[in-house]
Design an enzyme around this catalytic site. Structure first.
Site, mmCIF file in Angstrom:
data_model
loop_
_atom_site.group_PDB
_atom_site.id
_atom_site.type_symbol
_atom_site.label_atom_id
_atom_site.label_comp_id
_atom_site.label_asym_id
_atom_site.label_seq_id
_atom_site.Cartn_x
_atom_site.Cartn_y
_atom_site.Cartn_z
ATOM 1 N N GLY A 140 0.673 -1.230 -0.095
ATOM 2 C CA GLY A 140 -0.122 0.074 0.066
ATOM 3 C C GLY A 140 1.057 1.234 -0.110
ATOM 4 O O GLY A 140 0.677 2.061 -0.658
ATOM 5 N N THR A 161 8.306 -5.711 4.564
ATOM 6 C CA THR A 161 6.961 -6.434 5.124
ATOM 7 C C THR A 161 7.492 -7.790 5.548
ATOM 8 O O THR A 161 8.517 -8.369 4.964
ATOM 9 C CB THR A 161 5.898 -6.738 4.043
ATOM 10 O OG1 THR A 161 4.928 -7.497 4.679
ATOM 11 C CG2 THR A 161 6.400 -7.033 2.534
ATOM 12 N N ILE A 162 6.868 -8.218 6.564
ATOM 13 C CA ILE A 162 7.087 -9.774 6.988
ATOM 14 C C ILE A 162 6.290 -10.499 5.886
ATOM 15 O O ILE A 162 6.428 -11.799 5.981
ATOM 16 C CB ILE A 162 6.387 -10.145 8.518
ATOM 17 C CG1 ILE A 162 4.896 -9.643 8.689
ATOM 18 C CG2 ILE A 162 7.087 -9.106 9.414
ATOM 19 C CD1 ILE A 162 4.391 -10.262 9.700
ATOM 20 N N ASP A 163 5.418 -10.097 5.281
ATOM 21 C CA ASP A 163 4.695 -10.883 4.217
ATOM 22 C C ASP A 163 5.506 -11.361 3.399
ATOM 23 O O ASP A 163 5.244 -12.340 2.233
ATOM 24 C CB ASP A 163 3.456 -10.286 3.645
ATOM 25 C CG ASP A 163 2.656 -9.798 4.970
ATOM 26 O OD1 ASP A 163 2.777 -10.118 6.052
ATOM 27 O OD2 ASP A 163 1.661 -8.755 4.793
ATOM 28 N N MET A 205 0.830 -15.109 10.277
ATOM 29 C CA MET A 205 0.453 -14.118 9.508
ATOM 30 C C MET A 205 0.989 -14.070 7.900
ATOM 31 O O MET A 205 1.455 -15.106 7.697
ATOM 32 C CB MET A 205 1.214 -12.496 10.139
ATOM 33 C CG MET A 205 0.356 -12.041 11.193
ATOM 34 S SD MET A 205 1.174 -10.687 11.703
ATOM 35 C CE MET A 205 -0.176 -9.823 12.744
ATOM 36 N N HIS A 207 -0.849 -11.894 5.582
ATOM 37 C CA HIS A 207 -2.136 -11.229 4.667
ATOM 38 C C HIS A 207 -2.578 -12.024 3.638
ATOM 39 O O HIS A 207 -3.007 -13.083 4.059
ATOM 40 C CB HIS A 207 -1.546 -9.778 4.258
ATOM 41 C CG HIS A 207 -2.634 -8.734 3.669
ATOM 42 N ND1 HIS A 207 -2.534 -8.062 2.849
ATOM 43 C CD2 HIS A 207 -3.834 -8.433 4.510
ATOM 44 C CE1 HIS A 207 -3.589 -7.371 2.629
ATOM 45 N NE2 HIS A 207 -4.334 -7.476 3.960
ATOM 46 N N GLU A 258 -3.011 -16.925 7.756
ATOM 47 C CA GLU A 258 -4.170 -16.216 8.253
ATOM 48 C C GLU A 258 -5.137 -16.019 6.964
ATOM 49 O O GLU A 258 -6.436 -15.651 7.251
ATOM 50 C CB GLU A 258 -3.845 -14.835 8.904
ATOM 51 C CG GLU A 258 -3.083 -13.921 7.908
ATOM 52 C CD GLU A 258 -2.725 -12.606 8.603
ATOM 53 O OE1 GLU A 258 -3.111 -12.181 9.756
ATOM 54 O OE2 GLU A 258 -2.078 -11.855 8.045
ATOM 55 N N ARG A 311 6.024 -9.852 14.259
ATOM 56 C CA ARG A 311 6.644 -8.407 13.795
ATOM 57 C C ARG A 311 7.425 -7.620 14.953
ATOM 58 O O ARG A 311 7.912 -6.554 14.532
ATOM 59 C CB ARG A 311 5.437 -7.453 13.488
ATOM 60 C CG ARG A 311 4.778 -7.821 12.067
ATOM 61 C CD ARG A 311 3.959 -6.910 11.582
ATOM 62 N NE ARG A 311 3.470 -5.688 12.469
ATOM 63 C CZ ARG A 311 2.137 -5.062 12.206
ATOM 64 N NH1 ARG A 311 1.283 -5.685 11.375
ATOM 65 N NH2 ARG A 311 2.025 -4.132 12.952
HETATM 66 O O1 F6P Z 1 1.319 -6.641 6.346
HETATM 67 C C1 F6P Z 1 1.960 -7.207 7.499
HETATM 68 C C2 F6P Z 1 0.731 -7.761 8.451
HETATM 69 O O2 F6P Z 1 1.482 -8.076 9.867
HETATM 70 C C3 F6P Z 1 0.241 -8.929 7.931
HETATM 71 O O3 F6P Z 1 0.751 -10.053 7.976
HETATM 72 C C4 F6P Z 1 -1.182 -8.761 8.756
HETATM 73 O O4 F6P Z 1 -2.151 -9.379 7.989
HETATM 74 C C5 F6P Z 1 -1.358 -7.252 8.962
HETATM 75 O O5 F6P Z 1 0.060 -6.786 8.942
HETATM 76 C C6 F6P Z 1 -1.712 -7.000 10.164
HETATM 77 O O6 F6P Z 1 -2.062 -5.612 10.310
HETATM 78 P P1 F6P Z 1 -2.275 -4.644 11.639
HETATM 79 O O7 F6P Z 1 -1.093 -4.577 12.475
HETATM 80 O O8 F6P Z 1 -2.840 -3.363 11.114
HETATM 81 O O9 F6P Z 1 -3.385 -5.597 12.466
#
Ligand code: F6P
Length: 384
Positions: A140, A161-163, A205, A207, A258, A311
């Site tokens: 984003g 990103t961790i993703d 996690m 996303h 998730e 994270r």
């Molecule tokens: O994009 C990183 C992430 O940790 C995703 O793995 C997870 O879905 C999302 O952010 C969680 O977001 P937030 O911290 O806004 O709940």
């Protein structure tokens, strides 16, 4: 006002695709830094790489940090940073600048007071007479970074990103640190699962993508790995559990992304899925799966959700090295006045990738990925 005044560092290597800056001392640079979106472990390490790279080569450097992501850029919340701010942060998780989620789709929508956010961001950039704005963030964040580039600002994006779902880079910083934590969670589950003869679900996690679950699942020795890119069939999941039971294994561990989705749900349109989710009674996918597994097997099921611990904490050594390299390469691009790029890792080389080529694209796991094939080869089920 403290500035960075440092000597020129000739110690560059020439093994990178990005040609290193070699002209000599750059007299003055004024850069902005911001971190946006969910945080991760190596944001500070990356900013340190950028600033150390510049301060070792630029005779006069000004660094402005925008607070809490794009919010700081929109509302002019910034502070001048000094070398002290970048001292001792290589190992420090989170972000010294703070972060927030500012959805890309709302960037063109005026705020509650009618403020044009894009115009406000540009004005703050011009007011500080920045040479470049370095933006650290995920998908984003990258879209907004590209929008600002299209609006004429000098932008460098660094993939956080961790993703690990940013298109155009093999690796994002934060990913390996999160893999370590998620793997650790699965490791800990192993001993208790073995003692109790239960089915354990560890929800990871990531996303909408399965990179984190795939890597942690393999590293943690999960028996079943469910990721969004390979919709699962509950009967196949049950079959895999039963196979283990028949083989005398008392427990089964599932690494569940998730974003994991069943075959039936994957067939629904976005609208239909949204409609279905209105009545969804579970906190997350693992709870639904646990119910279905229990209904079909009668075996005790437990769920573990490590959540935001993934994270948190210090970046792992891999991420510290990656961040330092990406940050240094970003500094190099700034010295050469080459803007409009994401600094990426491609085949273990640091490369500059045009932002316009990658913004808005998602890097997903391909079901044909060699990693999936190898995992299947050793008997891991993907529920397909
Ligand atoms: O994009 C990183 C992430 O940790 C995703 O793995 C997870 O879905 C999302 O952010 C969680 O977001 P937030 O911290 O806004 O709940």
């Amino acid at each position: 006002m403290v500035r960075f005044k440092m000597g020129y560092n000739k110690g560059h290597q020439d093994c990178m695709t990005i040609q290193f800056y070699e002209k000599g001392v750059t007299t003055m640079k004024r850069i902005g830094l911001l971190t946006s979106g969910g945080d991760c472990q190596a944001l500070n390490a990356t900013m340190r790489g950028v600033v150390k790279g510049l301060s070792s080569n630029v005779s006069d450097l000004e660094v402005y940090g925008f607070m809490n992501g794009y919010k700081g850029l929109i509302y002019g919340d910034y502070r001048m940073l000094t070398s002290n701010d970048f001292s001792g942060i290589l190992t420090k998780g989170g972000t010294i600048l703070g972060t927030s989620r500012q959805p890309f789709k709302l960037m063109r929508v005026p705020d509650e007071n009618g403020l044009d956010k894009v115009e406000a961001m540009k004005q703050n950039y011009y007011k500080l007479r920045l040479d470049c704005l370095v933006i650290l963030g995920g998908n984003g964040t990258q879209k907004t970074a590209n929008l600002l580039r299209e609006e004429g600002l000098n932008i460098i994006h660094l993939p956080k990103t961790i993703d690990n779902d940013i298109y155009g880079t093999d690796m994002t910083f934060g990913f390996q640190s999160a893999v370590d934590i998620a793997t650790d969670a699965i490791d800990c589950i192993h001993t208790t699962a073995a003692s109790h003869n239960r089915v354990f679900l560890v929800e990871i996690m990531g996303h909408k993508v399965g990179w984190l679950t795939l890597h942690a699942g393999i590293a943690g020795g999960a028996d079943i790995i469910l990721i969004p890119e390979i919709p699962y069939d509950i009967d196949k999941v049950i079959e895999a559990i039963n196979r283990r039971t028949a083989a005398g294994k008392g427990f089964t561990i599932l690494a569940v992304a998730e974003g994991a989705i069943s075959k039936e749900d994957a067939k629904l349109s976005k609208k239909e899925l949204k409609e279905k989710m209105k009545d969804y009674k579970y906190p997350s996918v693992s709870y639904e799966l646990a119910d279905r597994i229990f209904e079909k097997t009668g075996v005790e099921v437990r769920i573990t959700v490590p959540g935001h611990t993934q994270r948190g904490g210090s970046p792992c050594p891999y991420d510290r090295v990656l961040s330092t390299r990406l940050g240094a390469a970003a500094a190099d691009l700034i010295m050469k006045e080459e803007y409009g790029y994401m600094v990426a890792m491609v085949n273990n080389k640091v490369k500059k990738v045009p932002l316009g080529d990658v913004a808005g694209k998602l890097k997903m796991v391909s079901p044909d990925d060699q990693l999936i094939k190898h995992a299947k080869l050793i008997g891991i089920s993907f529920g397909d």
